[in-house]
Design a protein around this motif. Structure first.
Motif, PDB file in Angstrom:
ATOM      1  N   LEU A 169       0.833  -1.212   0.000  1.00  0.00           N
ATOM      2  CA  LEU A 169       0.000   0.000   0.000  1.00  0.00           C
ATOM      3  C   LEU A 169       0.862   1.254   0.000  1.00  0.00           C
ATOM      4  N   ALA A 170       1.982   1.214   0.732  1.00  0.00           N
ATOM      5  CA  ALA A 170       2.873   2.367   0.770  1.00  0.00           C
ATOM      6  C   ALA A 170       3.468   2.646  -0.609  1.00  0.00           C
ATOM      7  N   ALA A 171       3.802   1.600  -1.345  1.00  0.00           N
ATOM      8  CA  ALA A 171       4.392   1.779  -2.677  1.00  0.00           C
ATOM      9  C   ALA A 171       3.428   2.451  -3.638  1.00  0.00           C
ATOM     10  N   PHE A 172       2.124   2.274  -3.402  1.00  0.00           N
ATOM     11  CA  PHE A 172       1.125   2.786  -4.344  1.00  0.00           C
ATOM     12  C   PHE A 172       0.390   4.016  -3.823  1.00  0.00           C
ATOM     13  N   ASP A 173       0.966   4.703  -2.836  1.00  0.00           N
ATOM     14  CA  ASP A 173       0.414   5.975  -2.338  1.00  0.00           C
ATOM     15  C   ASP A 173      -1.007   5.845  -1.817  1.00  0.00           C
ATOM     16  N   ALA A 174      -1.276   4.777  -1.098  1.00  0.00           N
ATOM     17  CA  ALA A 174      -2.616   4.562  -0.551  1.00  0.00           C
ATOM     18  C   ALA A 174      -2.983   5.664   0.442  1.00  0.00           C
ATOM     19  N   VAL A 175      -4.272   5.877   0.573  1.00  0.00           N
ATOM     20  CA  VAL A 175      -4.820   6.858   1.511  1.00  0.00           C
ATOM     21  C   VAL A 175      -5.770   6.134   2.462  1.00  0.00           C
ATOM     22  N   VAL A 176      -5.577   6.331   3.759  1.00  0.00           N
ATOM     23  CA  VAL A 176      -6.435   5.722   4.770  1.00  0.00           C
ATOM     24  C   VAL A 176      -7.597   6.667   5.054  1.00  0.00           C
ATOM     25  N   VAL A 177      -8.810   6.138   4.938  1.00  0.00           N
ATOM     26  CA  VAL A 177     -10.021   6.930   5.172  1.00  0.00           C
ATOM     27  C   VAL A 177     -10.606   6.530   6.516  1.00  0.00           C
ATOM     28  N   TYR A 178     -11.034   7.517   7.304  1.00  0.00           N
ATOM     29  CA  TYR A 178     -11.560   7.220   8.628  1.00  0.00           C
ATOM     30  C   TYR A 178     -12.782   8.078   8.932  1.00  0.00           C
ATOM     31  N   ALA A 210     -11.184   7.618  16.349  1.00  0.00           N
ATOM     32  CA  ALA A 210     -11.433   7.433  14.911  1.00  0.00           C
ATOM     33  C   ALA A 210     -11.515   5.961  14.562  1.00  0.00           C
ATOM     34  N   LEU A 211     -12.329   5.670  13.561  1.00  0.00           N
ATOM     35  CA  LEU A 211     -12.448   4.323  13.017  1.00  0.00           C
ATOM     36  C   LEU A 211     -12.037   4.338  11.548  1.00  0.00           C
ATOM     37  N   ILE A 212     -11.121   3.462  11.178  1.00  0.00           N
ATOM     38  CA  ILE A 212     -10.779   3.323   9.764  1.00  0.00           C
ATOM     39  C   ILE A 212     -11.978   2.740   9.023  1.00  0.00           C
ATOM     40  N   THR A 213     -12.375   3.388   7.941  1.00  0.00           N
ATOM     41  CA  THR A 213     -13.487   2.880   7.133  1.00  0.00           C
ATOM     42  C   THR A 213     -13.020   2.266   5.819  1.00  0.00           C
ATOM     43  N   GLY A 214     -11.803   2.585   5.411  1.00  0.00           N
ATOM     44  CA  GLY A 214     -11.322   1.998   4.164  1.00  0.00           C
ATOM     45  C   GLY A 214      -9.968   2.534   3.769  1.00  0.00           C
ATOM     46  N   VAL A 215      -9.490   2.025   2.653  1.00  0.00           N
ATOM     47  CA  VAL A 215      -8.227   2.456   2.050  1.00  0.00           C
ATOM     48  C   VAL A 215      -8.508   2.752   0.585  1.00  0.00           C
ATOM     49  N   VAL A 216      -8.023   3.892   0.110  1.00  0.00           N
ATOM     50  CA  VAL A 216      -8.184   4.263  -1.290  1.00  0.00           C
ATOM     51  C   VAL A 216      -6.844   4.160  -1.995  1.00  0.00           C
ATOM     52  N   LEU A 217      -6.835   3.400  -3.090  1.00  0.00           N
ATOM     53  CA  LEU A 217      -5.660   3.301  -3.954  1.00  0.00           C
ATOM     54  C   LEU A 217      -5.871   4.212  -5.152  1.00  0.00           C
ATOM     55  N   PRO A 218      -5.035   5.224  -5.327  1.00  0.00           N
ATOM     56  CA  PRO A 218      -5.189   6.078  -6.507  1.00  0.00           C
ATOM     57  C   PRO A 218      -4.814   5.317  -7.773  1.00  0.00           C
ATOM     58  N   PRO A 219      -5.273   5.786  -8.927  1.00  0.00           N
ATOM     59  CA  PRO A 219      -4.876   5.110 -10.165  1.00  0.00           C
ATOM     60  C   PRO A 219      -3.365   5.174 -10.336  1.00  0.00           C
ATOM     61  N   ALA A 220      -2.774   4.058 -10.719  1.00  0.00           N
ATOM     62  CA  ALA A 220      -1.317   3.982 -10.882  1.00  0.00           C
ATOM     63  C   ALA A 220      -1.017   2.960 -11.964  1.00  0.00           C
TER      64      ALA A 220
END
Length: 330
Positions: A169-178, A210-220
């Motif tokens: 996830l770190a390699a692909f610039d993931a974003v944690v949504v909460y 806070a509660l994590i609700t998901g992870v967003v992977l941007p287009p890559a």
């Protein structure tokens, strides 16, 4: 194990309210890490709030061509999803490398991001550990630290982050949504894990409650040509002593885009940006790959018994990047 209350949340508002009302509450996904720590007396929550009825179990495309992964998606479902396997193969490989099928069937994406270190001093309630008991010291500094950090550590903690999934996830610039009682928020994964500094007990930048609700992977597009490689001390399922998520886009023999993240070398997934900068715009060959890895590892500060991680990570980077380059040339 000490007594605790158990509540199953029916909706997000209910889950957040339960967690806010009880200072000793913990969210429960699959429980594959939390329950073990409770059995050892390391975690002692007064309340567990089960999140598995919340509508967070889907993987969906985003409007810009990325993916949104719900927090309660199991690791098995994540690794098997066709869009993940096709567009972010290193992520699927990382999840499959992380645990047995039984654990993957229970473990969740949100829980994976929040799992605690497997440092033996952290999981031993009788040992000094600043992460578990701030101010007590770090026994690993002068004790058993063969598998500990060589990058980004501090005199207060040299433990490594155990997640395979988070490295990809770190390699692909993931974003944690909460979500919080005050509304939603998001954190890039690069900012989600705090530097270890003098407060190793503070592991993430999530706001209280806070509660994590998901992870967003941007287009890559580069992620479609990616790979995850894990080195461990035994062939069966074990935590990494070194790992690498890599993606490579080569055009006319020149590196157009590259993503690199190291695992099991720091308190968080280590995005190898120095190596990425060294490679971008240059030749895609073994000498360049080795020089880029050396540039990244120049900041390493190994302990007496874990210096082997430097040649391990160098060789791992050269091997995986060479494989990707050869595949691109076919």
């Amino acid at each position: 194990m000490r007594e605790f209350r158990y509540e199953r949340a029916a909706d997000m508002a209910g889950a957040l309210t339960l967690l806010a009302a009880e200072p000793g509450a913990r969210p429960l996904g699959g429980g594959t890490n939390l329950v073990d720590l409770m059995k050892n007396g390391i975690e002692r929550p007064a309340l567990l709030v089960d999140l598995r009825d919340l509508p967070l179990g889907r993987i969906e495309p985003t409007a810009d061509g990325g993916l949104r992964i719900g927090a309660t998606v199991t690791n098995s479902d994540l690794a098997a999803h066709p869009d993940v396997r096709r567009r972010y193969p290193a992520l699927a490989q990382a999840v499959l490398a992380g645990a047995s099928g039984q654990l993957r069937n229970m473990a969740t994406v949100g829980g994976n991001l929040l799992q605690r270190t497997r440092c033996g001093y952290f999981t031993d309630a009788a040992a000094p550990c600043n992460k578990r008991s701030p101010g007590s010291g770090c026994a690993a500094l002068t004790g058993e630290h063969r598998n500990h950090a060589v990058l980004g550590a501090s005199p207060h903690c040299v433990a490594v982050h155990p997640s395979d999934m988070a490295v990809a996830l770190a390699a692909f610039d993931a974003v944690v949504v909460y979500e919080t009682l005050d509304g939603p928020g998001e954190l890039p994964l690069a900012e989600f894990y705090r530097p270890v500094d003098s407060n190793p007990q503070l592991e993430t930048a999530l706001p209280p409650g806070a509660l994590i609700t998901g992870v967003v992977l941007p287009p890559a597009p580069v992620a479609a040509a990616s790979r995850y490689r894990k080195v461990r001390e035994r062939a069966s399922y074990a935590f990494a002593i070194g790992s690498l998520a890599a993606a490579l886009d080569i055009r006319d023999g020149i590196v157009h885009d590259v993503r690199l993240a190291f695992g099991a070398v720091a308190s968080r997934p280590w995005r190898a940006r120095q190596a990425e900068r060294a490679l971008t715009g240059g030749p895609a060959d073994a000498a360049a790959f080795a020089a880029a890895a050396d540039a990244e590892l120049a900041a390493a500060r190994p302990l007496p018994h874990n210096g082997y991680k430097l040649p391990l990570m160098r060789n791992l980077a050269v091997s995986v990047l060479t494989e990707l380059a050869e595949e691109a040339a076919r």
